[in-house]
Design a protein around this motif. Structure first.
Motif, mmCIF file in Angstrom:
data_model
loop_
_atom_site.group_PDB
_atom_site.id
_atom_site.type_symbol
_atom_site.label_atom_id
_atom_site.label_comp_id
_atom_site.label_asym_id
_atom_site.label_seq_id
_atom_site.Cartn_x
_atom_site.Cartn_y
_atom_site.Cartn_z
ATOM 1 N N ALA A 68 -34.902 -38.295 83.197
ATOM 2 C CA ALA A 68 -34.374 -38.124 84.549
ATOM 3 C C ALA A 68 -32.932 -38.603 84.611
ATOM 4 O O ALA A 68 -32.543 -39.549 83.934
ATOM 5 C CB ALA A 68 -35.220 -38.900 85.545
ATOM 6 N N THR A 69 -32.135 -37.947 85.426
ATOM 7 C CA THR A 69 -30.738 -38.350 85.592
ATOM 8 C C THR A 69 -30.635 -39.419 86.670
ATOM 9 O O THR A 69 -31.543 -39.605 87.489
ATOM 10 C CB THR A 69 -29.878 -37.153 85.991
ATOM 11 N N ASN B 136 -37.248 -45.886 85.166
ATOM 12 C CA ASN B 136 -36.661 -44.553 85.257
ATOM 13 C C ASN B 136 -37.487 -43.617 84.378
ATOM 14 O O ASN B 136 -37.755 -43.910 83.216
ATOM 15 C CB ASN B 136 -35.204 -44.625 84.763
ATOM 16 N N ASP C 219 -28.754 -39.252 89.177
ATOM 17 C CA ASP C 219 -28.735 -38.572 90.475
ATOM 18 C C ASP C 219 -30.143 -38.249 90.962
ATOM 19 O O ASP C 219 -30.448 -38.385 92.156
ATOM 20 C CB ASP C 219 -27.912 -37.284 90.389
ATOM 21 N N SER C 220 -31.016 -37.808 90.039
ATOM 22 C CA SER C 220 -32.379 -37.465 90.452
ATOM 23 C C SER C 220 -33.154 -38.708 90.878
ATOM 24 O O SER C 220 -33.944 -38.674 91.830
ATOM 25 C CB SER C 220 -33.119 -36.742 89.322
ATOM 26 N N GLU C 221 -32.930 -39.826 90.181
ATOM 27 C CA GLU C 221 -33.596 -41.069 90.570
ATOM 28 C C GLU C 221 -33.079 -41.555 91.928
ATOM 29 O O GLU C 221 -33.850 -42.023 92.766
ATOM 30 C CB GLU C 221 -33.355 -42.136 89.505
ATOM 31 N N ALA D 248 -40.892 -42.024 91.205
ATOM 32 C CA ALA D 248 -41.223 -40.716 91.782
ATOM 33 C C ALA D 248 -42.725 -40.555 91.988
ATOM 34 O O ALA D 248 -43.166 -39.884 92.936
ATOM 35 C CB ALA D 248 -40.680 -39.603 90.882
ATOM 36 N N ALA E 92 -32.015 -39.687 94.236
ATOM 37 C CA ALA E 92 -32.579 -38.778 95.237
ATOM 38 C C ALA E 92 -33.995 -39.211 95.626
ATOM 39 O O ALA E 92 -34.391 -39.108 96.801
ATOM 40 C CB ALA E 92 -32.585 -37.348 94.694
#
Length: 684
Positions: A397-398, A393, A400-402, A367, A404
C-alpha cells in the motif's frame, strides 16, 4: 437566553487591545526588565502609540523617552509599571491623574512578602478602583494578545493560536508557549495574574470567554479565594461555547478550620475542589502532561458526547489493556446489542471477539478495521472508539492509500458524532501520521488514549450553581441542646431529649420518655470520645449509678436524658455542613458513627441543595447498596434522609456566621429517620 447579562465583570477588551501604552521604568540597559519590556512592546508600534518613561530621558532602542507620565502629550490607555516597589504608588497615582484606564504592575515586593506589603498593595488597589481603573498584578509577568499584536512581556515568545492562558505563574506560560506549537497549537491571549490585588482569574475567564479568537481557556490556579465566583465564570464561559481547563495542583490539607466536628476533620480543600469539579463536570487536571491530553481531546474533530466507549484491537492483549485503560478513566465499555453483534458477525472472522472489546483476529492493517468502525460508529451504541494495537501498513500500500483509509475513518466518526482516539506502537505509519495531521489523537499507550477521551469529552454538569439568598446571623448558643433545637427547627427529626441538672430530674425525665434511655454528660465537645455517652439504660437504679460515675469523672455542666433508638436495620449516617474558606457553605454526607473518619466514605456538594441533589449524593456513597436492602433487610426511606440533608444545607447557607453544623449519627431505618446527636460551630 441573555448570556451577557449573566456576566459579573465588565469587559477588559481595552486592556488586551489598548490604543496606547506607556512603559514606566523603560531602560537602555539590556540586562534590565525595563529594556526587555520596551523591546517587546515596540514590536506592536504599528498598532498603537508606545511611550517610554525613563527618569533620565534616555534614548531607548532608538526611541525618545519621557521623564514621567505627566509629561506625555496624552494619557496612555495602558500603563506598564516596571520600577522599584517604592516608586510604584507614585507612578500609578500619576497615571490616575491623567486618566489612564489600565495598569499592569510587573514589580514584586507587595502582598507576597508580608503584612506591610499587603497593606500598601491594598491601598494602591483601592485608589485604582476608586478612579474606575483596573490593575493587573502586582508581581506579574505581563500579558499578550496575538490578534492585537500586544506583547506586554519581557521574554515570552508565543505562537499565535486559539488557546487562552490565565496563570498565577509566568513560568507556566513560558512552558506552554514552548510546548503548544509541537501540537500545532498556539495562544490567543495570555495573562500572568500575579497577586490579583484587583483583577482576578475569574474576571479574566469571563473576558477570554468573549474573545472571538479564543476557543479553549486554560486557567492555572494555585489558590482559590472565591471558589463560587470561579465556577460562575466557568459556567458563563461554557454557555458561550468556550471550554475551560482548570489546572490546579492538589489543594492543601491545611483548611484553616476549627475542626470541631467530625465533618471538619474529614473534609479538606482538595475534597471540596475535587467534588465540585465532578458535580459541575469541570475539566480539572493537576499537571502539564494531563493538560496536553485534555487539549488534544478538546481539539479533536469530535468530542465524545458521553462516556460509552468501544475498544477495538488487533489482539486479545491489546483489547484487554485498552478496556482496562478506559475503565480506569471512568469510561464505560458496554456490551453490544444483538443487532450490532449480528452486523459484526457478517464483517469479521468467525473466531474474533466481538462483544466489546473487539479482538479482530486476522486483521493485519487499518483498512481491515474500516467496516467494523463504520458499523459501530453508526450504531448509536457508543460515544467514542478507542483503537489499540499495531495497525501495520498493508504490504504494497502507498502512503496516500493509507492516509485515505485514515481520512475515511475520521469522516465516518465526524458524520456520526463519535470521537476516536488511537494507541499504537507504530505512530510513524502513514495512516497514523494522517490521523495526527487531522487532529485525531494518536498515542503510544492506551492509558493516554483513554485519558484523552475522558478529558476531552463533552461536559454535562449535574446541576446549575446554587444561589444563596439573604442570610442572617445565627444568634443562638452552640451548646448541645440548643444546637439540637436549632437544627430540629430547620426540619430535621430528633429523638426526644430532656435536660437534667441532677439525679432526681434525670429520673423524672427517663420516666417521661420511657426506658431504655440514653444518658449524655454535657460540656464535652466530643462526647463519645470522652466516654460521656451511656446507651441502653433500662432502669432508674442504673441511671443514678451511671450519673454518679460520670459526675465524678467528667464534672459535666448537666445531663441530657434521651430516647434510645432501637432500629435493628438502621444505617448510621453523618450529615454535616462546612463553610469552606474558598467555596463557602458546603454540605457533606458520609457513612456515620464513631468510625466515620476511618471509613472516609463521603460526598461533598455546594450548599444549599435540593432533595434531588441530596438523593444523588446519597446514591454516590460506597454504602449506597445498603439503602435498597441487603440480603433480606428492608430498604430505608431515601426521601426522608434526602430531606434531612437538604435541611442542614439550607441552615448552613442561611446563617453566614455558622462555620460547621453536624448530625452524627443520623439513624436511617425502614420505619424512621432520626437524628441522635448535633453540633453547631459559629464564628467567634
Amino acid at each position: 437566553m441573555d448570556i451577557e447579562g449573566q456576566r459579573l465583570s465588565p469587559s477588559l477588551d481595552g486592556l488586551f487591545s489598548p490604543r496606547s501604552v506607556a512603559l514606566v521604568g523603560a531602560s537602555s540597559t539590556t540586562t534590565k526588565w525595563g529594556f526587555a519590556y520596551a523591546r517587546q512592546l515596540l514590536g506592536g508600534a504599528s498598532k498603537r502609540r508606545i511611550d517610554l518613561i525613563n527618569q533620565r530621558g534616555e534614548t531607548i532602542l532608538g526611541e525618545k523617552s519621557y521623564t514621567s507620565l505627566r509629561s506625555l502629550p496624552e494619557a496612555p490607555e495602558l500603563a506598564v509599571i516596571c520600577v522599584p516597589a517604592a516608586q510604584v504608588a507614585q507612578a500609578i497615582d500619576e497615571g490616575l491623574e491623567i486618566g489612564t484606564r489600565y495598569f499592569v504592575c510587573i514589580t514584586a515586593g507587595f502582598g507576597e512578602i508580608g503584612e506591610e506589603g499587603r497593606r500598601v498593595q491594598n491601598e494602591i488597589r483601592d485608589r485604582v478602583r476608586a478612579a474606575g481603573a483596573r490593575l493587573v498584578g502586582p508581581n506579574c509577568a505581563g500579558l499578550y494578545d496575538a490578534a492585537a499584536n500586544l506583547e506586554c512581556t519581557a521574554f515570552w515568545k508565543l505562537a499565535p493560536g486559539d488557546i487562552g492562558i490565565i496563570s498565577q505563574s509566568g513560568g507556566v506560560i513560558v512552558d506552554l508557549g514552548a510546548r503548544l506549537p509541537r501540537e500545532s497549537l498556539g495562544i490567543s491571549r495570555a495573562v500572568s495574574v500575579g497577586n490579583q490585588a484587583d483583577l482576578t482569574v475569574e474576571e479574566f475567564i469571563e473576558s477570554f470567554a468573549t474573545d472571538p479568537n479564543t476557543r479553549v481557556i486554560v486557567a492555572y490556579n494555585e489558590e482559590f479565594r472565591d471558589g463560587r465566583r470561579l465556577f460562575q465564570a466557568i459556567e458563563y464561559a461554557r454557555k458561550l461555547g468556550k471550554e475551560v481547563v482548570l489546572v490546579a495542583p492538589r489543594a492543601s490539607e491545611a483548611v484553616g478550620r476549627s475542626v470541631a466536628s467530625h465533618t471538619g476533620s474529614m473534609i479538606s480543600n482538595e475534597d471540596v475542589l475535587a467534588s465540585l469539579c465532578a458535580e459541575f463536570d469541570v475539566v480539572r487536571v493537576r499537571g502539564i502532561g494531563d493538560l496536553f491530553l485534555a487539549l488534544r481531546g478538546l481539539s479533536a474533530p469530535v468530542r465524545a458526547p458521553g462516556q460509552r466507549v468501544a475498544v477495538i484491537a488487533d489482539g486479545g492483549g491489546f483489547a484487554t489493556l485498552g478496556t482496562d485503560a478506559a475503565i480506569e478513566e471512568g469510561l464505560e465499555v458496554p456490551a453490544f446489542s444483538p443487532k450490532l453483534l449480528a452486523k459484526l458477525t457478517e464483517i469479521m472472522t468467525s473466531n474474533s471477539g466481538m462483544g466489546n472489546p473487539i479482538d479482530y483476529v486476522g486483521a493485519l492493517d487499518l483498512a481491515s478495521f474500516k467496516p467494523v468502525i463504520s458499523a459501530i460508529a453508526s450504531s448509536g451504541e457508543v460515544d467514542a472508539i478507542l483503537l489499540n494495537g499495531a495497525y501495520n501498513n498493508v504490504a504494497g500500500a502507498t502512503a496516500d492509500s493509507e492516509a485515505a483509509v485514515a481520512a475515511d475513518i475520521r469522516n465516518v466518526c465526524q458524520e456520526t458524532g463519535v470521537a476516536v482516539s488511537v494507541a499504537t506502537m507504530i505512530t510513524s505509519e502513514p495512516a497514523m501520521v494522517a490521523f495526527a495531521a487531522d487532529r485525531v489523537p494518536v498515542f503510544d499507550f492506551p492509558a493516554e488514549a483513554a485519558r484523552c477521551l475522558a478529558l476531552g469529552r463533552q461536559r454535562h454538569p449535574q446541576r446549575e450553581l446554587p444561589t444563596i439568598g439573604s442570610t442572617r446571623q445565627y444568634a443562638g448558643k452552640t451548646d448541645y441542646l440548643t444546637s439540637r433545637n436549632a437544627l430540629a427547627a430547620s426540619g430535621i427529626e430528633f429523638t426526644q431529649a430532656i435536660y437534667a441538672g441532677n439525679a432526681d430530674e434525670a429520673a423524672n425525665a427517663a420516666s417521661t420518655i420511657g426506658y431504655p434511655v440514653v444518658l449524655k454528660a454535657l460540656g464535652s465537645l466530643h462526647k463519645s470520645n470522652s466516654g460521656a455517652v451511656v446507651l441502653g439504660i433500662s432502669d432508674e437504679a442504673s441511671l443514678r449509678a451511671k450519673m454518679e460515675t460520670l459526675t465524678n469523672r467528667l464534672e459535666p455542666t448537666g445531663f441530657s436524658i434521651e430516647e434510645m433508638v432501637v432500629e435493628r436495620e438502621g444505617i448510621e449516617l453523618l450529615i454535616g455542613a462546612i463553610r469552606d474558606p474558598a467555596f463557602g457553605p458546603t454540605v457533606v454526607v458520609a457513612a456515620g458513627g464513631t468510625k466515620t473518619e476511618i471509613w472516609r466514605d463521603r460526598v461533598v456538594a455546594l450548599a444549599p441543595v435540593e432533595e434531588d441533589v441530596a438523593r444523588r449524593m446519597l446514591s454516590s456513597l460506597r454504602i449506597a447498596p445498603l439503602f435498597a436492602g441487603f440480603r433480606g433487610s428492608p430498604p430505608i426511606s431515601l426521601d426522608t434522609v434526602a430531606g434531612a440533608v437538604a435541611a442542614i444545607s439550607r441552615f448552613m447557607a442561611e446563617h453566614h456566621n455558622v462555620m460547621e453544623a453536624e448530625i452524627n449519627p443520623l439513624i436511617a431505618g425502614p420505619t424512621r429517620c432520626v437524628a441522635v446527636d448535633a453540633r453547631i460551630v459559629a464564628a467567634q
